[in-house]
Design a protein around this motif. Sequence first.
Motif, short mmCIF file in Angstrom:
data_model
loop_
_atom_site.label_atom_id
_atom_site.label_comp_id
_atom_site.label_asym_id
_atom_site.label_seq_id
_atom_site.Cartn_x
_atom_site.Cartn_y
_atom_site.Cartn_z
N SER A 1 61.98 23.17 58.74
CA SER A 1 62.63 21.86 58.66
C SER A 1 62.44 21.25 57.27
O SER A 1 63.36 20.64 56.72
N ALA A 2 61.25 21.43 56.72
CA ALA A 2 60.98 20.92 55.37
C ALA A 2 61.89 21.60 54.35
O ALA A 2 62.35 20.97 53.39
N ALA A 3 62.15 22.90 54.55
CA ALA A 3 63.03 23.62 53.63
C ALA A 3 64.45 23.07 53.69
O ALA A 3 65.11 22.91 52.66
N VAL A 4 64.94 22.75 54.90
CA VAL A 4 66.27 22.15 55.04
C VAL A 4 66.31 20.80 54.34
O VAL A 4 67.24 20.49 53.59
N CYS A 5 65.27 20.00 54.57
CA CYS A 5 65.18 18.69 53.92
C CYS A 5 65.15 18.85 52.40
O CYS A 5 65.83 18.13 51.67
N GLY A 6 64.37 19.83 51.93
CA GLY A 6 64.26 20.05 50.50
C GLY A 6 65.57 20.44 49.84
O GLY A 6 65.78 20.17 48.66
N LEU A 7 66.46 21.09 50.60
CA LEU A 7 67.77 21.45 50.04
C LEU A 7 68.53 20.21 49.59
O LEU A 7 69.30 20.26 48.63
N GLY A 8 68.32 19.09 50.30
CA GLY A 8 68.95 17.84 49.87
C GLY A 8 68.46 17.41 48.50
O GLY A 8 69.26 16.97 47.65
N GLY A 9 67.16 17.57 48.25
CA GLY A 9 66.63 17.24 46.94
C GLY A 9 67.13 18.19 45.87
O GLY A 9 67.44 17.77 44.74
N VAL A 10 67.20 19.48 46.20
CA VAL A 10 67.73 20.47 45.25
C VAL A 10 69.17 20.14 44.88
O VAL A 10 69.56 20.18 43.71
N LEU A 11 69.96 19.78 45.89
CA LEU A 11 71.36 19.42 45.63
C LEU A 11 71.45 18.21 44.71
O LEU A 11 72.25 18.19 43.77
N ALA A 12 70.62 17.20 44.97
CA ALA A 12 70.65 15.99 44.14
C ALA A 12 70.29 16.29 42.70
O ALA A 12 70.82 15.66 41.77
N LEU A 13 69.40 17.24 42.50
CA LEU A 13 68.97 17.56 41.13
C LEU A 13 69.90 18.55 40.44
O LEU A 13 69.93 18.60 39.20
N CYS A 14 70.65 19.33 41.20
CA CYS A 14 71.51 20.34 40.60
C CYS A 14 72.90 19.81 40.26
O CYS A 14 73.55 20.34 39.35
N VAL A 15 73.38 18.80 40.97
CA VAL A 15 74.70 18.24 40.69
C VAL A 15 74.56 17.23 39.56
O VAL A 15 73.90 16.19 39.72
N ARG A 16 75.17 17.50 38.44
CA ARG A 16 74.93 16.71 37.23
C ARG A 16 75.24 15.23 37.42
O ARG A 16 74.44 14.36 37.04
N ASP A 17 76.39 14.91 38.00
CA ASP A 17 76.77 13.50 38.12
C ASP A 17 75.82 12.73 39.03
O ASP A 17 75.53 11.56 38.78
N LEU A 18 75.34 13.38 40.08
CA LEU A 18 74.38 12.70 40.95
C LEU A 18 73.02 12.61 40.29
O LEU A 18 72.35 11.57 40.36
N ARG A 19 72.61 13.65 39.62
CA ARG A 19 71.32 13.63 38.92
C ARG A 19 71.27 12.54 37.86
O ARG A 19 70.23 11.89 37.65
N ARG A 20 72.40 12.29 37.22
CA ARG A 20 72.44 11.28 36.15
C ARG A 20 72.85 9.89 36.65
O ARG A 20 72.96 8.96 35.83
N ALA A 21 73.06 9.76 37.95
CA ALA A 21 73.49 8.46 38.49
C ALA A 21 72.41 7.41 38.28
O ALA A 21 71.21 7.67 38.45
N GLU A 22 72.84 6.22 37.88
CA GLU A 22 71.93 5.12 37.61
C GLU A 22 72.32 3.91 38.46
O GLU A 22 73.46 3.78 38.89
N LEU A 23 71.35 3.05 38.68
CA LEU A 23 71.61 1.76 39.31
C LEU A 23 71.86 0.73 38.23
O LEU A 23 71.21 0.76 37.17
N PRO A 24 72.78 -0.20 38.45
CA PRO A 24 73.04 -1.23 37.43
C PRO A 24 71.85 -2.17 37.30
O PRO A 24 71.08 -2.38 38.24
N ARG A 25 71.70 -2.71 36.11
CA ARG A 25 70.61 -3.67 35.87
C ARG A 25 71.09 -5.08 36.18
O ARG A 25 72.22 -5.40 35.99
#
Length: 415
Positions: A391-415
């Motif tokens: 289950s942890a591996a499945v959950c971790g895939l979400g983190g891998v996806l977030a870090l591998c997709v450039r636009d999501l990895r670089r997404a910022e919150l407005p100030r």
Amino acid sequence: MTATVIRSAPADTDRPAHRDGNVLRWLGAYTSSMIGDNVYYLALSWAAVQAGTPSQAGLVMAVSAVPRALLMLGGGVVADRFGPRKVVIGSDAVRCAAVLAVAALLFAAGPGLWLLALLAVVFGTVDAVFMPAVGALPVRVTSHGQLARVQGMRGLASRFANVVGAPLGGLTVALGGSATAFGLAGVLIAVSVPLLISVRMRELPIDDKAAERPARRDLRDGLGYIRRHRVLAPLIAAIALGDFGFAGPLNVGLTLLADQRGWGAAGMGWVVAGFGTGAGAAALLLTVRGHLPHAGRLAGVAILGGSVAIGALAYAPSAAAAVGVALLVGLLAGLSGALCGALLQTHADPAYLGRVTAVAGLVSLGLAPLSMPVAAAAIGWWGTGPVFVASAAVCGLGGVLALCVRDLRRAELPR
């Protein structure tokens, strides 16, 4: 399409959200409604147990999930078409009326399973509209720069409602029975209505042709918008993977783990409390800071860290160690959940936010619970350790996806 733009900006948008009276009124309404929900669910479960067998009671508790899952996407269309303000106020009024009506009937006669099941169906149906509208509200009551802080405040309110609502419901049932508890739930939900009416919200352009279009076209447009979006599409996929891997171990899996290790109900309670404390600390951090840099990257790292902690939980040598690991799980899961919610709010076009929230809610509340019976069966076959790790591996895939997709990895919150 012709549109008339109505701009009614929330008051005090330059103030931090926790000092903005407009946001605080919204937060008060949300908190009161969530406490009412907790009291309602406890009253429903108690009344169902008293009126039927345990299996019948379980069925009553489950029936509300069916219309909520089936109608959630349509609820997002309704929220975007008519505006989340009207939908939240209207659905809260219906929820209040339904619960108070059942309370009155229970005062007059003994509870019947048919009545409780009907209430559960009505509540679930209204929730399918209510929940997407609730998710679309924060962007209307504050500025974009305060959305991360608002997500933190919302997380604190949810934790407070969970801590207060269940004991309050139990005490009310003990003193006055299920009918009194239903009455209290109705009153708490009712309190949110005038507070919501008093909240000033930023309105979007009014689409004069909306009523003439088939709802399925709006739904198709919303799904297409998400699919094409370079941040939202991978973000919702990451949320789905994270929740699917998280739900099994931290719900049914934790109960089985505590039983196998001999921690007992008290030990499991402390583990759950550790998780809640960590999640509350993450919400408090966002409330105080108001902005965290590199939000997309940080969310991915938090999901990965939380997944490692989930896997480690099955190998904790004692209940005390499990509490410490659960505290870390709650901190990282709470941080990633709040950041993902804030990114959804800030990167979605407000005109689509109800549908975006509905899709995110569907994968979290409709698909993720499917992992619970799978996890329980798998633990029976292979034991807690391998299932927690898988289950942890499945959950971790979400983190891998977030870090591998450039636009999501670089997404910022407005100030």
